[in-house]
Design a protein around this motif. Structure first.
Motif, short mmCIF file in Angstrom:
data_model
loop_
_atom_site.label_atom_id
_atom_site.label_comp_id
_atom_site.label_asym_id
_atom_site.label_seq_id
_atom_site.Cartn_x
_atom_site.Cartn_y
_atom_site.Cartn_z
N THR A 84 -5.61 -2.51 7.12
CA THR A 84 -5.17 -1.15 6.81
C THR A 84 -5.02 -0.90 5.31
N GLY A 85 -5.32 -1.91 4.49
CA GLY A 85 -5.25 -1.68 3.05
C GLY A 85 -4.40 -2.70 2.33
N ARG A 86 -3.98 -2.33 1.12
CA ARG A 86 -3.25 -3.24 0.24
C ARG A 86 -2.04 -2.52 -0.34
N GLY A 87 -0.92 -3.22 -0.39
CA GLY A 87 0.31 -2.64 -0.93
C GLY A 87 1.00 -3.60 -1.87
N LEU A 88 2.01 -3.09 -2.54
CA LEU A 88 2.85 -3.88 -3.43
C LEU A 88 4.29 -3.73 -2.97
N ALA A 89 4.92 -4.84 -2.58
CA ALA A 89 6.29 -4.82 -2.06
C ALA A 89 7.27 -5.20 -3.16
N LEU A 90 8.34 -4.41 -3.29
CA LEU A 90 9.42 -4.74 -4.21
C LEU A 90 10.31 -5.77 -3.54
N LEU A 91 10.33 -6.97 -4.06
CA LEU A 91 11.02 -8.10 -3.45
C LEU A 91 12.28 -8.39 -4.26
N SER A 92 13.43 -8.03 -3.72
CA SER A 92 14.67 -8.14 -4.49
C SER A 92 15.25 -9.55 -4.47
N GLY A 93 14.97 -10.30 -3.43
CA GLY A 93 15.63 -11.59 -3.22
C GLY A 93 16.75 -11.49 -2.21
N GLY A 94 17.06 -10.25 -1.76
CA GLY A 94 18.10 -10.06 -0.75
C GLY A 94 17.56 -10.14 0.66
N ILE A 95 18.33 -9.67 1.61
CA ILE A 95 17.99 -9.79 3.03
C ILE A 95 16.92 -8.79 3.44
N ASP A 96 16.98 -7.58 2.90
CA ASP A 96 16.19 -6.48 3.43
C ASP A 96 14.70 -6.55 3.08
N SER A 97 14.39 -6.80 1.81
CA SER A 97 13.00 -6.64 1.35
C SER A 97 12.01 -7.60 2.02
N PRO A 98 12.37 -8.88 2.31
CA PRO A 98 11.40 -9.71 3.03
C PRO A 98 11.10 -9.19 4.44
N VAL A 99 12.12 -8.64 5.11
CA VAL A 99 11.92 -8.08 6.44
C VAL A 99 10.99 -6.87 6.36
N ALA A 100 11.21 -6.01 5.35
CA ALA A 100 10.35 -4.84 5.16
C ALA A 100 8.91 -5.26 4.91
N ALA A 101 8.73 -6.28 4.06
CA ALA A 101 7.38 -6.76 3.75
C ALA A 101 6.70 -7.29 5.00
N HIS A 102 7.41 -8.08 5.77
CA HIS A 102 6.83 -8.67 6.99
C HIS A 102 6.43 -7.58 7.98
N ARG A 103 7.26 -6.56 8.12
CA ARG A 103 6.94 -5.47 9.05
C ARG A 103 5.67 -4.74 8.63
N MET A 104 5.46 -4.56 7.33
CA MET A 104 4.25 -3.88 6.88
C MET A 104 3.02 -4.79 6.97
N MET A 105 3.19 -6.08 6.75
CA MET A 105 2.09 -7.01 6.98
C MET A 105 1.66 -6.96 8.44
N ARG A 106 2.64 -6.83 9.33
CA ARG A 106 2.34 -6.74 10.77
C ARG A 106 1.57 -5.47 11.10
N ARG A 107 1.63 -4.46 10.23
CA ARG A 107 0.85 -3.24 10.42
C ARG A 107 -0.49 -3.33 9.71
N GLY A 108 -0.89 -4.52 9.28
CA GLY A 108 -2.21 -4.72 8.72
C GLY A 108 -2.30 -4.56 7.22
N LEU A 109 -1.17 -4.45 6.53
CA LEU A 109 -1.17 -4.24 5.09
C LEU A 109 -1.10 -5.60 4.37
N ARG A 110 -2.06 -5.85 3.51
CA ARG A 110 -2.00 -7.05 2.66
C ARG A 110 -1.12 -6.75 1.46
N LEU A 111 -0.17 -7.63 1.18
CA LEU A 111 0.83 -7.35 0.16
C LEU A 111 0.78 -8.33 -1.00
N ASP A 112 1.02 -7.81 -2.19
CA ASP A 112 1.48 -8.59 -3.31
C ASP A 112 2.93 -8.20 -3.54
N PHE A 113 3.63 -8.96 -4.39
CA PHE A 113 5.06 -8.77 -4.54
C PHE A 113 5.44 -8.60 -6.00
#
Length: 408
Positions: free
Chosen positions: A173-202
């Motif tokens: 589904t494309g490529r995105g850039l995830a803001l990775l804070s180091g906290g609890i939320d951002s890795p979960v958000a990244a994983h959910r978007m990867m599961r929707r077919g998005l390749r991520l850099d951080f």
């Protein structure tokens, strides 16, 4: 001969475009098994079939297969001749190591010309297994399910199916850039978007050396963990402390957090353009903190050059923590650190920022110069899964690589 048989998730519903999704699954599978010489990889109906080499253990094959988005479930299956005696012998062999007390046999026929139908095969094989091993039949909640698939070339028998990662294959589904804070939320958000077919850099914003390097180290550990689902990733480490100091020196206290976040999205947008990303991904959840009120999120998003995706926006903290535990990122995320988000934090941040007020405050800054400085001093770390020689070489480097004009 052993086979990994994966059954497609949403891919099965893609109609004429299905081939694109299947090709991406195949490529992702080859990447995640890059340190093994797999046999033939082919798609048969709603299944992906992969011949497993002798040196690849069942445990490793299952562990890797569970990382491949696009598969609803999978099994480690053994090929045998297409006669009921051979199928029954293979079923007994697959079940013989199990501690189960109850079982069921489930058959699917890709080849409908096979002499027996699925129910007849279930009964015949089930009777042989029961007589040989003494298991009791339980068709509702068996402890062991023996799966049989009748194909044109052979019958494939396995001791049950394992859950797959589901979703869509990374990259489709494309490529995105995830803001990775180091906290609890951002890795979960990244994983959910990867599961929707998005390749991520951080991208991670840090205040080192004003504070310790702990947040950088956490971000690198989380990026490495998330790379397991997409085989390769880039983490961009942006020094943000001096920019924060400039904001603090020229802005009223309540607006600081909103301005921090707007500058983060500007810098992330500049980095996204360099790496070919077309969306930004954040771990924001509506109302969770001061910067995540509806008014503030609307004002902050106006600074981004790309759409901002917030997959956690409607989730509460307990739901996010549950997903972080399942993702196995929680333990890393809760390690103590000093991140830039808490640096120079005002006691009473603005919760209902107005765009006119924010833009007036920003008029005091040389925004292009501040973004250029942040991008120019960004460092890059790269990750591979499984580990490869290039990753080993990068790990030996004394410092992360600086971002050049053509990076990442």
């Amino acid at each position: 001969m052993r086979y990994l048989i994966g059954r497609y998730h949403e891919i099965a519903l893609k109609g004429r475009n299905q081939w694109r999704f299947v090709d991406q699954v195949k490529q992702n599978l080859r990447d995640i098994f890059a340190d093994y010489r797999l046999g033939n990889v082919r798609s048969v109906g709603p299944r992906l079939m992969v011949q497993i080499p002798e040196e690849l253990s069942d445990e490793t094959a299952a562990e890797r297969a569970a990382l491949i988005f696009g598969l609803q479930n999978f099994s480690i299956s053994h090929a045998t001749a297409r006669d009921i005696e051979s199928i029954a012998r293979e079923a007994i062999k697959r079940a013989s190591g199990s501690n189960a007390r109850t079982f069921a046999v489930r058959t699917k026929r890709e080849d409908k010309r096979f002499a027996m139908n699925s129910v007849e095969i279930d009964r015949a094989v089930g009777g042989e297994v029961q007589e040989a091993l003494g298991f009791e039949v339980d068709l509702r909640a068996p402890e062991l399910t023996i799966s049989i698939e009748i194909m044109n070339d052979a019958a494939y028998v396995s001791a049950g199916k394992m859950p797959g990662a589901g979703g869509l294959p990374v990259g489709v589904t494309g490529r995105g850039l995830a803001l990775l804070s180091g906290g609890i939320d951002s890795p979960v958000a990244a994983h959910r978007m990867m599961r929707r077919g998005l390749r991520l850099d951080f991208v991670h914003f840090h205040a080192y050396p004003i504070v310790s390097a702990a947040s950088r180290e956490k971000a690198a550990e989380l990026a490495a963990h998330l790379t397991r689902w997409q085989a390769r990733s880039t983490l961009m480490l942006v020094p943000f402390g001096n920019l924060q100091r400039e904001i603090v020196a020229n802005t009223l206290r309540p607006l600081r957090v909103v301005l921090y976040r707007r500058f983060m999205l500007r810098i992330a947008s500049a980095l996204a353009e360099r790496c070919g990303a077309t969306v930004l991904v954040t771990g924001e959840s509506l109302g969770q903190v001061a910067s995540q009120t509806l008014e503030n999120m609307a004002v902050i998003e106006k600074a981004a050059a790309f759409p901002v995706m917030r997959p956690l926006v409607g989730m509460d903290k307990n739901e996010i923590i549950d997903q972080a535990r399942r993702l196995r990122s929680f333990e890393t995320s809760i390690l103590p650190d000093q991140d830039c988000c808490t640096l120079f934090m005002p006691a009473h941040p603005e919760t209902r920022a107005r765009i006119e007020e924010v833009e007036a405050a920003e008029s005091r800054f040389d925004i292009p110069r501040m973004i250029d400085d942040a991008v120019r001093t960004t460092e890059v770390e790269r990750f591979w899964f499984p580990p490869r020689a290039a990753q080993v070489a990068a790990a030996r480097a004394p410092e992360p690589q600086k971002l050049s004009a053509k990076e990442p």
